[in-house]
Scaffold this active site. Structure first.
Site, PDB file in Angstrom:
ATOM      1  N   CYS A  20      -9.476 -12.619  -8.522  1.00 35.58           N
ATOM      2  CA  CYS A  20     -10.333 -11.451  -8.719  1.00 35.58           C
ATOM      3  C   CYS A  20      -9.826 -10.427  -7.892  1.00 35.58           C
ATOM      4  O   CYS A  20      -8.635 -10.198  -7.743  1.00 35.58           O
ATOM      5  CB  CYS A  20     -11.708 -11.900  -9.155  1.00 35.58           C
ATOM      6  SG  CYS A  20     -12.550 -10.569  -9.933  1.00 35.58           S
ATOM      7  N   HIS A  21     -10.826 -10.069  -7.108  1.00 31.70           N
ATOM      8  CA  HIS A  21     -10.665  -8.953  -6.007  1.00 31.70           C
ATOM      9  C   HIS A  21     -10.187  -9.478  -4.782  1.00 31.70           C
ATOM     10  O   HIS A  21      -9.940  -8.928  -3.689  1.00 31.70           O
ATOM     11  CB  HIS A  21     -11.741  -8.123  -5.872  1.00 31.70           C
ATOM     12  CG  HIS A  21     -12.145  -7.183  -6.938  1.00 31.70           C
ATOM     13  ND1 HIS A  21     -12.614  -7.399  -8.019  1.00 31.70           N
ATOM     14  CD2 HIS A  21     -11.661  -5.863  -7.008  1.00 31.70           C
ATOM     15  CE1 HIS A  21     -12.739  -6.565  -9.163  1.00 31.70           C
ATOM     16  NE2 HIS A  21     -12.312  -5.407  -8.238  1.00 31.70           N
ATOM     17  N   GLY A  22     -10.269 -10.802  -4.579  1.00 31.75           N
ATOM     18  CA  GLY A  22      -9.725 -11.624  -3.486  1.00 31.75           C
ATOM     19  C   GLY A  22      -8.270 -11.051  -2.665  1.00 31.75           C
ATOM     20  O   GLY A  22      -8.386 -11.086  -1.497  1.00 31.75           O
ATOM     21  N   PRO A  23      -7.616 -10.938  -3.572  1.00 26.34           N
ATOM     22  CA  PRO A  23      -6.266 -10.478  -2.757  1.00 26.34           C
ATOM     23  C   PRO A  23      -6.380  -8.965  -2.017  1.00 26.34           C
ATOM     24  O   PRO A  23      -5.509  -8.916  -0.988  1.00 26.34           O
ATOM     25  CB  PRO A  23      -5.398  -9.787  -4.100  1.00 26.34           C
ATOM     26  CG  PRO A  23      -5.806 -11.054  -5.231  1.00 26.34           C
ATOM     27  CD  PRO A  23      -7.289 -10.950  -4.913  1.00 26.34           C
ATOM     28  N   TRP A  24      -7.414  -8.503  -2.046  1.00 26.10           N
ATOM     29  CA  TRP A  24      -7.858  -7.319  -1.122  1.00 26.10           C
ATOM     30  C   TRP A  24      -7.539  -8.066   0.379  1.00 26.10           C
ATOM     31  O   TRP A  24      -6.991  -7.143   1.118  1.00 26.10           O
ATOM     32  CB  TRP A  24      -8.984  -6.516  -1.257  1.00 26.10           C
ATOM     33  CG  TRP A  24      -8.957  -5.511  -2.107  1.00 26.10           C
ATOM     34  CD1 TRP A  24      -7.950  -4.638  -2.485  1.00 26.10           C
ATOM     35  CD2 TRP A  24     -10.113  -4.903  -2.721  1.00 26.10           C
ATOM     36  NE1 TRP A  24      -8.242  -3.908  -3.314  1.00 26.10           N
ATOM     37  CE2 TRP A  24      -9.557  -3.741  -3.719  1.00 26.10           C
ATOM     38  CE3 TRP A  24     -11.283  -5.095  -2.738  1.00 26.10           C
ATOM     39  CZ2 TRP A  24     -10.297  -3.018  -4.405  1.00 26.10           C
ATOM     40  CZ3 TRP A  24     -12.383  -4.236  -3.496  1.00 26.10           C
ATOM     41  CH2 TRP A  24     -11.632  -3.274  -4.356  1.00 26.10           C
TER      42      TRP A  24
END
Length: 183
Positions: free
Chosen positions: A113-117
């Protein structure tokens, strides 16, 4: 001398607040099923507050703070999503050092999900192929990654396996790929 664990271990790195609960609990269960003892790592001791999208969900007890955690003690790193979770972690130097340690040691990392930030700010996505929540496409591309719209991507174009998925609906594929990395 540090005591070595007697079985494989999975580090789940999360912020004190804002982790998408299902992106924590389902991979946690997958790690347990693969025989890897999951441990909750955060920036502060005590409990973390998970969320079901924007609503508060359950609290979970932190096993270790990231400033005392060593990637050498773990076999895999899992970075759940939620918007607030990785947005906070990407500003924490100890969290970024911990993440980079897995890449430096060639250990698998799984992110959803948004974890790659967090990975972007750790400086570890350049040259990697991955997926994410669609709104991170530009961020990942600007950081040097090749973004694809697939339910799960296992990238081995680097020092370690990097497993990525887009959203909670992709959790079955994500958890399956995580189990393979722990096999």
């Amino acid at each position: 001398m540090r005591e070595q664990p007697d079985r494989r271990a999975a580090a789940f790195l999360v912020a004190p607040e804002g982790t998408e609960q299902v992106e924590l609990t389902e991979p946690w269960q997958a790690a347990e099923e693969a025989g890897a003892g999951p441990r909750l790592i955060s920036t502060a001791p005590g409990k973390i507050q998970a969320f079901n999208h924007l609503d508060r969900a359950d609290e979970f007890t932190v096993d270790q703070t990231v400033d005392t955690a060593d990637p050498a003690d773990y076999d895999v790193l899992v970075l759940p999503g939620g918007v607030a979770n990785p947005d906070y972690l990407r500003t924490q130097d100890a969290a970024l050092r911990f993440v980079r340690g897995f890449f430096e040691q060639g250990k698998p990392v799984a992110v959803i999900c948004h974890g790659p930030w967090t990975l972007i700010d750790a400086g570890v996505v350049d040259g990697r192929t991955m997926t994410s929540w669609p709104s991170l496409r530009t961020d990942l591309t600007n950081a040097g990654a090749t973004w694809v719209d697939e339910s799960v991507v296992v990238c081995t174009e680097g020092p370690n396996a990097l497993v990525s998925s887009r959203r909670p609906d992709d959790l079955p594929e994500f958890c399956s790929a995580l189990r393979v990395q722990l096999a």
